[in-house]
Structure formats: structure tokens, C-alpha cells
Design a protein around this motif. Structure first.
Motif, PDB file in Angstrom:
ATOM      1  N   UNK A 182      45.910   5.012   4.810  1.00  0.00           N
ATOM      2  CA  UNK A 182      44.661   4.317   5.097  1.00  0.00           C
ATOM      3  C   UNK A 182      43.442   5.016   4.507  1.00  0.00           C
ATOM      4  N   UNK A 183      43.671   5.736   3.419  1.00  0.00           N
ATOM      5  CA  UNK A 183      42.566   6.262   2.615  1.00  0.00           C
ATOM      6  C   UNK A 183      42.846   5.917   1.157  1.00  0.00           C
ATOM      7  N   UNK A 184      41.799   5.915   0.363  1.00  0.00           N
ATOM      8  CA  UNK A 184      41.927   5.790  -1.082  1.00  0.00           C
ATOM      9  C   UNK A 184      41.290   7.015  -1.714  1.00  0.00           C
ATOM     10  N   UNK A 230      34.561   1.112   1.750  1.00  0.00           N
ATOM     11  CA  UNK A 230      34.261  -0.022   0.871  1.00  0.00           C
ATOM     12  C   UNK A 230      32.904  -0.613   1.234  1.00  0.00           C
ATOM     13  N   UNK A 231      32.094  -0.926   0.220  1.00  0.00           N
ATOM     14  CA  UNK A 231      30.763  -1.467   0.505  1.00  0.00           C
ATOM     15  C   UNK A 231      30.848  -2.956   0.802  1.00  0.00           C
ATOM     16  N   UNK A 232      30.425  -3.306   2.003  1.00  0.00           N
ATOM     17  CA  UNK A 232      30.400  -4.702   2.414  1.00  0.00           C
ATOM     18  C   UNK A 232      29.335  -5.454   1.625  1.00  0.00           C
ATOM     19  N   UNK A 281      37.515  12.583   7.452  1.00  0.00           N
ATOM     20  CA  UNK A 281      37.683  12.249   8.858  1.00  0.00           C
ATOM     21  C   UNK A 281      36.632  12.939   9.720  1.00  0.00           C
ATOM     22  N   UNK A 282      36.326  14.190   9.397  1.00  0.00           N
ATOM     23  CA  UNK A 282      35.277  14.894  10.138  1.00  0.00           C
ATOM     24  C   UNK A 282      33.942  14.169   9.992  1.00  0.00           C
ATOM     25  N   UNK A 283      33.640  13.698   8.794  1.00  0.00           N
ATOM     26  CA  UNK A 283      32.388  12.961   8.564  1.00  0.00           C
ATOM     27  C   UNK A 283      32.374  11.657   9.353  1.00  0.00           C
ATOM     28  N   UNK A 284      33.496  10.981   9.395  1.00  0.00           N
ATOM     29  CA  UNK A 284      33.606   9.721  10.138  1.00  0.00           C
ATOM     30  C   UNK A 284      33.367   9.963  11.623  1.00  0.00           C
ATOM     31  N   UNK A 285      34.007  10.998  12.164  1.00  0.00           N
ATOM     32  CA  UNK A 285      33.854  11.290  13.580  1.00  0.00           C
ATOM     33  C   UNK A 285      32.487  11.816  13.957  1.00  0.00           C
ATOM     34  N   UNK A 286      31.708  12.260  12.959  1.00  0.00           N
ATOM     35  CA  UNK A 286      30.366  12.792  13.210  1.00  0.00           C
ATOM     36  C   UNK A 286      29.291  11.713  13.204  1.00  0.00           C
ATOM     37  N   UNK A 287      29.646  10.478  12.853  1.00  0.00           N
ATOM     38  CA  UNK A 287      28.657   9.392  12.817  1.00  0.00           C
ATOM     39  C   UNK A 287      28.072   9.181  14.211  1.00  0.00           C
ATOM     40  N   UNK A 288      26.767   9.078  14.287  1.00  0.00           N
ATOM     41  CA  UNK A 288      26.089   8.766  15.545  1.00  0.00           C
ATOM     42  C   UNK A 288      26.254   7.266  15.785  1.00  0.00           C
ATOM     43  N   UNK A 289      27.254   6.916  16.582  1.00  0.00           N
ATOM     44  CA  UNK A 289      27.613   5.503  16.734  1.00  0.00           C
ATOM     45  C   UNK A 289      26.486   4.693  17.372  1.00  0.00           C
ATOM     46  N   UNK A 323      37.657   5.305   3.155  1.00  0.00           N
ATOM     47  CA  UNK A 323      38.499   5.123   4.338  1.00  0.00           C
ATOM     48  C   UNK A 323      38.621   3.623   4.539  1.00  0.00           C
ATOM     49  N   UNK A 324      39.836   3.124   4.697  1.00  0.00           N
ATOM     50  CA  UNK A 324      40.048   1.676   4.760  1.00  0.00           C
ATOM     51  C   UNK A 324      40.768   1.299   6.050  1.00  0.00           C
ATOM     52  N   UNK A 325      40.869  -0.015   6.257  1.00  0.00           N
ATOM     53  CA  UNK A 325      41.549  -0.594   7.417  1.00  0.00           C
ATOM     54  C   UNK A 325      40.920  -0.136   8.725  1.00  0.00           C
ATOM     55  N   UNK A 326      39.741  -0.674   8.995  1.00  0.00           N
ATOM     56  CA  UNK A 326      38.952  -0.275  10.160  1.00  0.00           C
ATOM     57  C   UNK A 326      39.061  -1.270  11.309  1.00  0.00           C
TER      58      UNK A 326
END
Length: 368
Positions: free
Chosen positions: A241-243, A108-110, A162-170, A254-257
Motif C-alpha cells: 500500500x505504498x508506491x 496521490x493528488x486529488x 508512516x511517521x509523517x502520516x501519523x504526525x498529521x494534526x487531524x 501512500x495509497x488505499x486510504x
């Protein structure tokens, strides 16, 4: 059970279309005049807040779809009766949503956030753009209901997102201090054993009586992966927890972070596999899309995730067992509270049954 205790940020799937715009607080617990003043300060529309519609599906947090001038927005804040960590959880979610902008991870865009607890009844809150999608745990629109191939595609999309989420350079997105990756895996078993032990203080709870839970914890400690790469973790990743997009089979968000942290992202994959529908009598996540059938197998999920990730999946059994261990203990907490009169007994019974299923799955994986 639709999920292990999550809030579902949804637009179309859980929209209860009662217009509360004539009552400035109504039954949703948000002072709309105060909200309008804050929106003025943020430059978001003009005039009264209208077309207020509660979005349900979650267990605690308040979410409202609303309109302000030409802007359609969704407001999210903690529950009406804030818990000690409610605001901290929303602050974390706000920070992660802001960091995900531009990453390619569907989310979701903040739009704007308020960290000042003096504005809205002591609550941190934010507004985001509505997500054009539905929650596959709660409903199954026509295109999905009638097309097993579309359901299969969407299941793969859940793994791919999920793979894309886990690949984010935090670190690059400003989340380098979000968690404590050093010693992260080493802390897991002790953390959740401590949580389980804490339930014994609840009057009326005679447990824990969970077959093999100690041996499972010992196995997890003995077989813990030694080499892993830190990354962003969702902390509660499953079908609720996805839409999904209305017709294409892609993940809309991906929601509920609220539980996001930096640790080992393969724990999220373990959780997805642990909660994936199997057609059992007791489903950990009782999802509408799962009941319809046609989803990818767990082996297909793993293969698809691997095709979109550089992470080593050689120790995946450990991550699945760890996810089952953790989630089972979390659900047992509701069972313990139900025995103390702090939660409905029927809910507690269902979650206790799910705990037993999860621990059985973990012991099968571990061979203990």
C-alpha cells in the motif's frame, strides 16, 4: 499473497495498456460518455475520454488511467458490483486525500470527486493525478533490482512516510470527526473477537481453531497501553500500500486510504512490523522487494520511525501483537468464506496459513 486484501493505486507497475477508447464502456464498467459529461462540468479537459487503461493489482475497486485533452488522470471507484459499504469507503478516502494536501505526506493528488451516486451507475468516484512510481509488492524495476542499498533506503523511507502520516494534526486538517478516539484501544480486542465469532455462521467452516487466540486476547486486554496520543491511522499499512519513486528510493505515495480513521497511529507501525518480510515460507505480504532482500531489519525500521516521530515506543510489543491478532482474524474470514464456497479454496488455505503465522508471532511477543 501480495497483500492482505488491498487495492493498489499504481501507475506504471500494473498498467495493462489496452486502449479501450473506441468502446464507451468496454470491459472496465465505466460509461465514458457519462464520465466525459461530468469532467466537462468540472472543467477538466475537453473532447472524448481516450487512452483508457485499467490499472490492476487490487482485488475489488475499479481504477482506470485515462486522458482527457491535455490532462492525464486516474479514475477510482468501487467495484463493478457495489457492496453495501463501497461508497462509504470511497467517501472516506476522498476526504482524507483532500485533507492531506499541503501536509508533506506523500499521497496521490486529488483532482475532483463526485459524491453524487446518480452520476455513474450508483458509484461514488474521484479522479486524481497519476503517481510517478511503482508498487514494490508487485514489481522491482531495474535500479531497485540491482541495488540492495537502494532497497534498504526505500524500506527506511516506508517507515519515515508512516511517521509523517501519523504526525498529521487531524483536527487542523479537518478530520477531527473522522473516528472515535475515546476508548479506541479499549474496543480493539472485543471488536475483533466479535468478528472471529461471526464466522461460525458460515456453513462449512468448522472453526475457529486458532491455537492460543483466546489467551492472546486476554493478554492484549491486560497489557493495553493506558496513555497514547490520537492521530491519523491508515488502517492497512504495508508494502503493498505504498508506491516508490522510480529511482530515488523515496515513497512517492501512500495509497488505499479507505480504512483511514483517527485512533492510535502506533497500530500502523505494529502492522508494518507484523507484515514485514522475514524470508519465511509463509509471508503475510509476499512482496517483490522482500524477495530480493536487502531491506532494513525490523529493529532498523523501529529506530528510523523513532527518529522521525515524537511518539513513545515503549509499548511497541503490544502494538505488534495487536496488529497480528487483528490481521490474523481478518485473513481467517477469507478462509471461512472459502469453506462456505464464497472464496477460492486455495486462497483461503494460504490466508489461513498466514493467520497461524501471525498468531504465532503475536504469542511469541506476548509470551503466552
Amino acid at each position: 499473497m501480495s497483500g492482505p486484501g488491498t487495492d493498489r493505486s499504481t501507475d506504471r507497475s500494473t498498467d495493462r495498456s489496452t486502449d479501450h477508447s473506441t468502446d464507451r464502456r468496454a470491459d472496465h464498467g465505466v460509461d465514458l460518455d457519462v464520465l466525459a459529461g461530468w469532467l466537462d462540468a468540472e472543467g477538466l479537459g475537453a473532447g472524448p475520454v481516450t487512452d483508457v487503461r485499467p490499472l490492476g493489482g487490487g482485488t475489488q475497486n475499479i481504477m482506470l488511467r485515462l486522458r482527457r485533452g491535455d490532462a492525464d488522470l486516474v479514475l477510482r471507484r468501487g467495484p463493478r458490483h457495489l457492496r453495501p459499504r463501497s461508497n462509504d469507503a470511497l467517501r472516506r478516502e476522498i476526504r482524507v486525500l483532500a485533507a492531506l494536501a499541503g501536509t508533506g505526506v506523500p499521497h496521490p493528488r486529488l483532482v475532483a470527486a463526485c459524491l453524487d451516486t446518480d452520476v455513474l451507475d450508483g458509484a461514488v468516484f474521484y479522479v486524481m493525478e497519476p503517481v510517478d512510481g511503482f508498487n514494490p509488492a508487485l514489481e522491482l524495476p531495474g535500479p531497485y533490482a540491482g541495488d540492495p542499498a537502494l532497497r534498504h533506503r526505500s524500506g527506511l523511507a516506508v517507515a519515515r512516510a508512516l511517521a509523517a502520516y501519523g504526525a498529521v494534526d487531524h483536527e487542523a486538517v479537518g478530520l477531527g470527526d473522522l473516528g472515535r478516539p475515546v476508548g479506541f484501544l479499549e474496543r480493539q480486542v472485543e471488536r475483533w473477537r466479535g468478528e472471529l465469532a461471526s464466522y461460525s455462521s458460515l456453513e462449512g467452516y468448522d472453526g475457529p481453531d486458532l491455537p492460543g487466540v483466546e489467551a492472546l486476547g486476554d493478554w492484549l486486554d491486560a497489557h493495553r497501553p493506558r496513555d497514547w496520543t490520537p492521530g491519523l491511522i491508515h488502517g492497512d499499512y504495508h508494502l503493498a500500500n505504498v508506491m516508490l519513486t522510480p529511482t530515488s528510493g523515496d515513497v512517492a505515495a501512500i495509497v488505499d486510504l479507505e480504512m483511514a480513521t483517527v485512533g492510535d497511529p502506533l497500530l500502523d507501525l505494529g502492522a508494518l512490523l507484523a507484515t514485514w518480510p522475514r524470508g519465511d515460507d509463509v509471508e503475510v505480504v509476499d512482496a517483490a522487494i522482500g524477495r530480493a532482500g536487502g531491506l532494513p531489519t525490523r529493529a532498523e525500521l523501529v529506530r528510523h520511525y523513532g527518529e522521525h516521530s515524537t511518539r513513545d515506543l515503549g509499548a511497541l510489543d503490544w502494538y505488534v501483537a495487536m496488529a497480528c491478532f487483528k490481521l490474523g482474524i481478518v485473513l481467517e474470514g477469507t478462509y471461512a468464506r472459502s469453506r462456505a464456497g464464497l472464496a477460492p479454496r486455495d486462497v483461503g488455505d494460504r490466508l489461513h496459513a498466514a493467520t497461524l503465522v501471525l498468531l504465532h508471532r503475536a504469542r511469541e511477543v506476548a509470551g503466552v
